[in-house]
Scaffold this active site. Structure first.
Site, PDB file in Angstrom:
ATOM      1  N   GLY A  20      51.730  20.674 -40.531  1.00  0.00           N
ATOM      2  CA  GLY A  20      52.415  19.584 -41.211  1.00  0.00           C
ATOM      3  C   GLY A  20      52.194  19.649 -42.709  1.00  0.00           C
ATOM      4  O   GLY A  20      51.282  20.329 -43.192  1.00  0.00           O
ATOM      5  N   ASP A 135      43.990   6.028 -46.578  1.00  0.00           N
ATOM      6  CA  ASP A 135      45.205   6.819 -46.372  1.00  0.00           C
ATOM      7  C   ASP A 135      45.684   6.631 -44.934  1.00  0.00           C
ATOM      8  O   ASP A 135      46.055   7.586 -44.260  1.00  0.00           O
ATOM      9  CB  ASP A 135      44.942   8.304 -46.660  1.00  0.00           C
ATOM     10  CG  ASP A 135      46.237   9.092 -46.862  1.00  0.00           C
ATOM     11  OD1 ASP A 135      47.297   8.458 -47.089  1.00  0.00           O
ATOM     12  OD2 ASP A 135      46.207  10.330 -46.777  1.00  0.00           O
TER      13      ASP A 135
END
Length: 387
Positions: A20, A135
């Protein structure tokens, strides 16, 4: 980072393919050639590795993550720098991420609560240690069913910082990370704590239940939404109990003081609000006094015997006896219903006029006696004549 490192070596890691990409890093599937095991290798982008403050935060994140031991936090194996590239090696989780599940549309409330409940457990543990993830987003929640009977969640890709510090920014003041799930204080560069992660968790819950984040559009529109706009009602986007809107508003309150105290409190409140839609067992059926559906036993009631071959007993032509009590209602099934109990063997019902009874035996005996007398008379006459 635009360059694909697939097929290359980074230290003692052989990069096998891309898992990713994000704004600050690329996640690769790699092989640790020393130990012969597969790992997930996070390589930071070259455009930010030159920032001294970021490098300091990167080392701090790696050290803090490696010291964490929790069932829902992905284990960190190694970190370092090779040829000017910063990397973190962590456990390779065989499964998907929550972002891929949300892209397919809303997730069942029971499943969303189960997955995010595990995330809440991990976050609260971090917060107790004075750390903030910073995050939190669906792409950083890894979901696997290969390691347990049920789906297991791993929280990954930390942007860890100490409670009380400000959100991640470069030395030039640029915000690091995705604003889609970022809390207002994080976007403004203010002091952050566990409630900053709680805000992001509430945004993720909204996305799981509706299939989309609370604020969409251009980056500036998303940021303005988090800073000053009310999130849309989740019930306007999906068939959900109305109480969940209040839970989400509290979780996504602009002021940290107006939010829940812990992430587990948020999930507990959501569980209560979503109980009608989350598969809670139904209460036991209420006992009713009237007729109920389905075949039921019928108590025998005295009354006229049915005529053989008829479906129901014939009504009396004239009242010859006191009226009988009404028969119980017929159950709505095709099962036969006995209107009276069978008469016991040897009772009067079977003794009257039965073939072969005592009356017939008496006439047979009389006939035999008469025949014997006739034979005797005939023999007497024959003998007298012969003399």
């Amino acid at each position: 980072m635009s360059e694909d490192l697939t097929g290359r070596r980074l230290g003692h890691y052989k990069i096998d393919g891309v898992l990713g990409r994000g704004g600050m890093s690329v996640m690769y599937r790699a092989t640790d050639v020393r130990l012969g095991r597969k790992v997930a290798l996070k390589v930071m982008g070259e455009h930010i590795t030159g920032d001294a403050e970021f490098r300091e935060r990167f080392v701090d994140e790696a050290r803090n993550t490696s010291a964490i031991d929790h069932a829902n936090i992905v284990p960190l194996y190694d970190f370092g720098e090779v040829d000017g590239m910063l990397y973190i090696a962590m456990r390779l989780v065989d499964g998907s991420d929550l972002a891929g599940l949300v892209e397919g549309g809303p997730i069942a409330p029971s499943r969303a609560l189960e997955l995010l409940g595990q995330v809440a457990e991990a976050l609260d543990m971090l917060h107790e240690q004075g750390l903030v993830h910073l995050d939190l987003k669906p792409a950083n929640v890894l979901v696997t069913s290969r390691e347990a009977a049920n789906e297991h969640v791993y929280l990954a890709d930390f942007g860890l910082t100490r409670r009380g510090a400000t959100g991640h920014r470069t030395s030039s003041g640029d915000f690091l990370g995705s604003p889609t799930y970022a809390a207002p204080e994080h976007l403004r560069g203010e002091s952050v704590d566990g409630r900053t992660d709680l805000y992001a968790l509430a945004c993720m819950l909204f996305a799981c239940l509706t299939g989309r984040p609370p604020f969409r559009g251009q980056v500036s529109e998303i940021i303005q939404g988090h800073l000053g706009a009310d999130p849309p009602a989740a019930t306007s986007l999906a068939m959900l109990p109305p109480a969940i809107d209040g839970v989400l508003r509290t979780g996504m309150a602009k002021s940290p003081d107006q939010r829940f105290g812990t992430c587990k409190e948020l999930i507990a409140a959501a569980r209560g609000a979503l109980a009608p839609a989350a598969g809670r067992p139904s209460p036991p059926p209420v006992q009713r006094s009237g007729p109920v559906s389905g075949p039921q036993p019928v108590q025998p009631t005295p009354g006229p015997r049915p005529v053989p071959g008829a479906a129901f007993p014939s009504p009396p032509q004239a009242p010859v006896a006191p009226p009988q009590a009404p028969l119980p209602p017929m159950p709505p099934s095709g099962d036969p219903v006995r209107l009276r109990p069978p008469s016991p063997a040897g009772s009067a019902s079977f003794a009257t006029g039965r073939p072969g009874g005592s009356g017939s035996a008496r006439w047979i005996v009389l006939g035999l006696v008469g025949a014997a007398l006739v034979v005797i008379v005939v023999l007497f006459v024959v003998m007298a004549t012969s003399i």
